[in-house]
Scaffold this active site. Structure first.
Site, mmCIF file in Angstrom:
data_model
loop_
_atom_site.group_PDB
_atom_site.id
_atom_site.type_symbol
_atom_site.label_atom_id
_atom_site.label_comp_id
_atom_site.label_asym_id
_atom_site.label_seq_id
_atom_site.Cartn_x
_atom_site.Cartn_y
_atom_site.Cartn_z
ATOM 1 N N GLU A 227 50.193 43.050 41.110
ATOM 2 C CA GLU A 227 51.235 42.257 41.762
ATOM 3 C C GLU A 227 50.714 40.834 41.892
ATOM 4 O O GLU A 227 49.596 40.627 42.385
ATOM 5 C CB GLU A 227 51.562 42.822 43.138
ATOM 6 C CG GLU A 227 52.643 42.042 43.865
ATOM 7 C CD GLU A 227 52.857 42.500 45.304
ATOM 8 O OE1 GLU A 227 53.833 42.064 45.921
ATOM 9 O OE2 GLU A 227 52.018 43.289 45.800
ATOM 10 N N ARG A 447 39.585 55.077 43.958
ATOM 11 C CA ARG A 447 39.506 53.625 44.115
ATOM 12 C C ARG A 447 38.067 53.206 44.380
ATOM 13 O O ARG A 447 37.276 53.948 44.955
ATOM 14 C CB ARG A 447 40.417 53.151 45.253
ATOM 15 C CG ARG A 447 40.063 53.706 46.611
ATOM 16 C CD ARG A 447 41.025 53.220 47.681
ATOM 17 N NE ARG A 447 40.883 51.792 47.902
ATOM 18 C CZ ARG A 447 41.655 51.108 48.749
ATOM 19 N NH1 ARG A 447 42.612 51.723 49.416
ATOM 20 N NH2 ARG A 447 41.484 49.816 48.921
ATOM 21 N N LYS A 457 44.277 42.882 49.842
ATOM 22 C CA LYS A 457 44.816 41.538 49.625
ATOM 23 C C LYS A 457 45.416 40.962 50.903
ATOM 24 O O LYS A 457 45.338 39.758 51.148
ATOM 25 C CB LYS A 457 45.861 41.558 48.509
ATOM 26 C CG LYS A 457 45.279 41.498 47.125
ATOM 27 C CD LYS A 457 46.319 41.158 46.086
ATOM 28 C CE LYS A 457 47.326 42.259 45.899
ATOM 29 N NZ LYS A 457 48.247 41.974 44.768
#
Length: 572
Positions: A227, A447, A457
């Site tokens: 994104e 992850r 983020k």
């Protein structure tokens, strides 16, 4: 026949038989060990010259030889059950089947202490070794609450036989899983990742390589879809490199796609820097696409679902909607007519006052135990202009709705997602089915985590907005640009897998106020010739990277100290 003495256990350096070594240690059997590059499988040599070959053949022998009661069962039936689990154990090391295997064993162990009967046996050793041998993948799951029965059993075995098992895993298991003994492991890790190196070819496989389900050579198409709401950080790097690894291995391709469905957070600045970061990592993408390229198709598809009764417009307040989803309560709007839904859908498209109160939800199953299937949101209104297409649209699809469509539309064969999205896999495929789209395989990976470093983020943005750092490329930041400015080699990223803060911990509690130290100094006049990025060594000070070269006397040259790995005291 008199039992011959054990002489030697030999095996390939990259494939230590963890279950055999662990069983022998627990049983107190003295088993001389030697690695052999010419060996294709474990072999047990005896003093009379005879040999046994194969992991589970030798494990069964150890089970019969060990002085532990019922180690290979107390009767023929239990021995046969143990054999069943020995045959099942290799499933654990199959990357695509790992989660399914964990789920199956979770149910099986619900009312059991051991895998066979009421005794500790080589079946437990085989399964325990299979899980331990996956390294960080199992450890990540072990720390979660996903498989409590399996973790309870694993921890029980680990505690009961802690000394021999810790000795074996410390020597043969790293974060990547089974491999060479620790002293020779660094080379193996480089071969496994092989993400930013052209030396990794699909034809040369190491024992630690993992497979994509139903992948065909030359037909694999993957996507890395960040994104554009921030710079690329180390956590994203793992996903990007893993996509490239599989693309290289299967002679496929990677698409770089920007998931630009939230104009509130996104900008062209982030797009440009993400492209720069991806190229810095050495990712070779086939083309760049944007989810916004498909907005018109997504809107048409959403309207089609409304007409088919598979979606409805809901004006329930967000907090109330979240509570109803948790409790399995159907929205009052769920029974609206198709005509009413289309009328409200047009209000959403127009961005009217009435439309801004609404969202579009999929009509899935509000009673499903998997809460992600309880009528997820497909579209929301957002009057903020989009960074690419301006004010053309007042509504935007959610990631959950857009991703399954765009993946299928772009011909993606395998969607790589971190295991935190596991519960949404059923939603992903359910939406594709409602859309009438081709099913895309999902491959899960754990992850990447780090100790005392943020990879969120949202939290990194807090540092930028509150002036705690000089920008997204601050050398103290875990962004790709930040660590490059700091002097860290990109190659080091591939091996940089640590754990981060515990879930639920307030990151402000761990904020270190003393991470930046500026020292004014007078240097040799030759320093005015330094170029940005050049490395130099200052006597008794260490190595430095030139971040800001000389331009004029009033603006000093800026050098960043490069970490050398030595411990330094930090002033509080």
């Amino acid at each position: 026949m008199k039992e011959a003495g054990l002489k030697l256990l030999s095996f390939p350096p990259d494939s230590p038989p963890l279950s055999i070594i662990s069983a022998a240690k627990i049983a107190g059997i003295d088993l001389p060990i030697q690695t052999s590059s010419s060996a294709s499988s474990p072999a047990l040599s005896f003093s009379n010259g005879l040999k046994l070959h194969g992991n589970y053949v030798i494990l069964r022998y150890i089970g019969r030889l060990a002085p532990i009661p019922n180690f290979y069962g107390d009767n023929a039936f239990h021995a046969a059950q143990i054999d069943e689990w020995l045959e099942y154990a290799p499933t654990i090391s199959c990357g695509s089947e790992f989660e399914n295997a964990c789920g199956y064993m979770e149910v099986y162990l619900e009312k059991r202490t051991f895998f066979v009967s009421h005794y500790f046996s080589i079946a437990d050793i085989a399964i325990w070794s299979g899980l331990a041998g996956t390294g960080q993948r199992w450890e990540s799951i072990r720390k979660s609450n996903k498989y409590p029965n399996l973790v309870r059993w694993y921890n029980s075995i680990s505690a009961e036989y802690s000394n021999p098992l810790m000795e074996v895993t410390a020597l043969y298991v790293g974060k990547k899983g089974l491999g060479k003994p620790v002293a020779a492991k660094s080379k193996e890790v480089k071969n496994v990742t092989a993400d930013s190196s052209d030396k990794a070819k699909a034809g040369s496989r190491s024992s630690s390589e993992i497979d994509l389900p139903d992948a065909e050579m030359g037909k694999v198409r993957l996507r890395f879809a960040p994104e554009p709401s921030g710079f690329l950080h180390i956590g994203h790097a793992k996903a990007a490199l893993l996509n490239q690894y599989f693309a290289q291995r299967y002679h496929g391709e990677v698409i770089l796609r920007f998931d630009d469905t939230n104009p509130t957070k996104e900008s062209n600045e982030f797009v440009e820097n993400l492209i720069k970061d991806v190229e810095t990592l050495g990712i070779k993408y086939q083309k760049i696409t944007y989810t916004s390229d498909y907005f018109s198709k997504l809107m048409a598809l959403a309207e089609k679902l409304i007409k088919e009764g598979k979606a409805y417009v809901d004006d329930t307040p967000r907090e109330q909607m979240q509570k109803e989803r948790m409790d399995g309560i159907e929205s009052k709007c769920r029974s609206n007519s198709i005509e009413e839904n289309l009328k409200l859908w047009k209000e959403m498209i127009a961005g009217s006052e009435r439309g801004l109160q609404c969202c579009l939800r999929g009509k899935l199953d509000m009673q499903d135990p998997n809460k992600s299937l309880r009528d997820p949101v497909y579209y929301r209104c957002n009057p903020i202009p989009h960074h690419r297409i301006g004010s053309k649209y007042k509504i935007y699809p959610t990631y959950d709705f857009a991703c399954p469509f765009v993946d299928a539309e772009e011909g993606i064969t395998h969607a790589l997602r971190s295991s935190e999205y596991h519960d949404r896999n059923a939603q992903y495929h359910g939406i594709q089915e409602d859309m009438g789209m081709r099913k895309v395989h999902i491959y899960e990976f754990s992850r990447l985590n780090m100790v005392y470093t943020l990879l969120s983020k949202r939290k990194l943005l807090w540092f930028v907005q509150n002036g705690k750092v000089d920008g997204w490329d601050d050398p103290r930041f875990p962004t790709v640009q930040g660590i490059v400015r700091r002097g860290l080699k990109i190659e080091a990223l591939i091996q940089f897998i640590l754990e981060q803060l515990e879930e639920g911990e307030d990151f402000l509690d761990a904020l270190n106020p003393c991470t930046k130290k500026e020292i004014a100094a007078i240097g040799d006049s030759n320093m005015r010739n330094l170029k940005q990025g050049e490395i130099l060594q200052l006597e008794r000070k260490g190595y430095y990277r030139c971040d800001v070269p000389f331009t004029r006397p009033s603006k000093p040259v800026v050098l960043f100290a490069i970490p050398d790995g030595r411990q330094q005291s930090v002033m509080k």
